[in-house]
Design an enzyme around this catalytic site. Structure first.
Site, PDB file in Angstrom:
ATOM      1  N   LYS A 164      59.037 -23.451  17.103  1.00 41.17           N
ATOM      2  CA  LYS A 164      58.978 -24.893  16.866  1.00 41.17           C
ATOM      3  C   LYS A 164      60.334 -25.407  16.382  1.00 41.17           C
ATOM      4  O   LYS A 164      60.903 -24.882  15.408  1.00 41.17           O
ATOM      5  CB  LYS A 164      57.902 -25.205  15.812  1.00 41.17           C
ATOM      6  CG  LYS A 164      56.488 -24.939  16.286  1.00 41.17           C
ATOM      7  CD  LYS A 164      56.084 -25.866  17.421  1.00 41.17           C
ATOM      8  CE  LYS A 164      54.599 -25.731  17.754  1.00 41.17           C
ATOM      9  NZ  LYS A 164      54.259 -26.465  18.998  1.00 41.17           N
ATOM     10  N   LYS A 264      45.497 -28.769  26.790  1.00 42.15           N
ATOM     11  CA  LYS A 264      44.716 -28.759  25.553  1.00 42.15           C
ATOM     12  C   LYS A 264      43.368 -29.420  25.802  1.00 42.15           C
ATOM     13  O   LYS A 264      43.300 -30.550  26.270  1.00 42.15           O
ATOM     14  CB  LYS A 264      45.461 -29.476  24.431  1.00 42.15           C
ATOM     15  CG  LYS A 264      46.652 -28.662  23.942  1.00 42.15           C
ATOM     16  CD  LYS A 264      47.180 -29.147  22.627  1.00 42.15           C
ATOM     17  CE  LYS A 264      48.148 -28.137  22.040  1.00 42.15           C
ATOM     18  NZ  LYS A 264      49.274 -27.795  22.922  1.00 42.15           N
TER      19      LYS A 264
HETATM   20 MG    MG Z   1      53.421 -27.905  22.755  1.00 38.45          MG
END
Ligand code: MG
Length: 363
Positions: A164, A264
């Protein structure tokens, strides 16, 4: 079989290793979930879940509870095995709010599998992967702390890692190059800025790390800004946040906007929608990442069944939410040492620990 009632259990997960940091200073100290039990006159219970992450997803915990209260009367009395009919009825009763419908959708799939005595992986097309390689995330931190975390994941058995980033672009270059000292041992390395960079910042970062074998995920916010970066780089390019509907997925594909799609469940209204998205990508010959933002065993098992029923060559990574949270509310899902298996039992194949869930809201 008829739906006789719905029980909703609000539940809060906490992230392993403390607060989870994303680009732009977004911090998650917990994830509010709704765990849903769909009761039937056959004595079978279907389980579903949605976990909200309002700083990341179009989802709100209290919104999910209100939406479920609105939907419950519309689907009570329906046969849950007709999952598409249940979704049509939910869509007729309430436009949008796919994240809330997800909990009902998954519970209906669970009931279909239990009624048929078959695991979801078989209902979703058949088991193509007996064992799954499971991703872990290196949250945003100092470069040295991130490298140390990456070492931990490797030692624990993980071979897929996502890094990240999404702060000052020069610091992000340092994060990536420092973590790479550890991450280069992994099979798959993804750098995810979670929409944070401007196209210029993205190009500067990617130029500085051009010799690394990494995937780049959703560096910028809009489809167009991501396209401008994609056309300036040869890194394998993953879209995630921009793929928030089947229409968006089709448009991104038509623009050649991605090498792989981050799918997702919450963005596609549950398992039914994300299965459609998965099938479209496989037909196009485009690999997918299969995951959801948070949740526990119910979402993780759903993810594992969908990943297991997807050909290995079309899966870049599989991410199971149980990897990132402290709490456990069910047994039946094997996931350890960076490997996992979709449960073999009927439906989701989970044994829910109802005592851990507290008192339900009955709808
Ligand atoms: Mg992502």
């Amino acid at each position: 079989m008829k739906i006789t009632g719905i029980r909703v259990y609000p539940y809060r997960y906490t992230p392993k290793g403390g607060a989870f940091m994303l680009s732009g200073g977004r911090m998650f100290t917990g994830f509010d979930s709704v765990i849903v039990a769909v009761d039937t006159d056959a004595g079978l219970v279907g389980w579903g879940e949605h976990a909200s992450a309002p700083a990341y997803l179009d989802s709100l915990h209290q919104g999910a509870i209100a939406a479920l209260r609105h939907l419950a009367p519309a689907i009570t009395g329906m046969d849950p095995r007709g999952v598409t009919l249940v979704n049509d009825t939910m869509n007729a009763a309430l436009r949008g709010h796919g994240y809330a419908k997800q909990a009902i959708d998954i519970a209906c799939w669970d009931l279909l599998g239990k009624a048929a005595s078959l695991p979801l992986s078989v209902l979703l097309g058949g088991v193509q992967q007996e064992e799954l390689s499971v991703l872990n995330f290196v949250k945003m931190d100092t470069p040295d702390a991130m490298r140390a975390r990456c070492d931990e994941f490797y030692d624990a058995g993980h071979r897929q890692v996502q890094i990240k980033v999404g702060g000052n672009w020069r610091e992000d270059v340092e994060r990536i190059t420092t973590v790479w000292e550890s991450a280069q041992r992994f099979d798959t390395v993804i750098v995810d800025a979670n929409t944070w960079w401007t196209p210029r910042e993205a190009r500067l970062v990617l130029k500085a790390v051009s010799d690394l074998d990494i995937h780049i995920e959703q560096p910028c916010n809009t489809m167009e800004s991501n396209l401008s970066v994609r056309r300036a780089t040869e890194f394998p390019f993953i879209l995630d946040e921009a793929l928030d509907s089947l229409d968006a997925l089709e448009r991104a594909h038509s623009l050649d906007g991605f090498d792989a799609a981050g799918l997702k469940m919450s963005r596609f209204g549950g398992l039914s929608g994300v299965k459609d998205a998965r099938d479209m990508c496989v037909r196009w010959g485009k690999p997918v990442n299969i995951d959801d933002m948070s949740g526990g065993e119910i979402i993780a098992a759903t993810t594992a069944h969908l990943a297991a029923s997807t050909p290995a060559k079309y899966v870049v990574t599989t991410s199971l939410n149980t990897t990132y949270v402290n709490e456990s509310i069910a047994s039946g899902l094997f996931s350890a040492g960076g490997r996992a298996k979709a449960p073999a039992g009927p439906g989701l194949g989970l044994e829910i620990d109802e005592a851990a869930l507290g008192t339900p809201i009955t709808m």
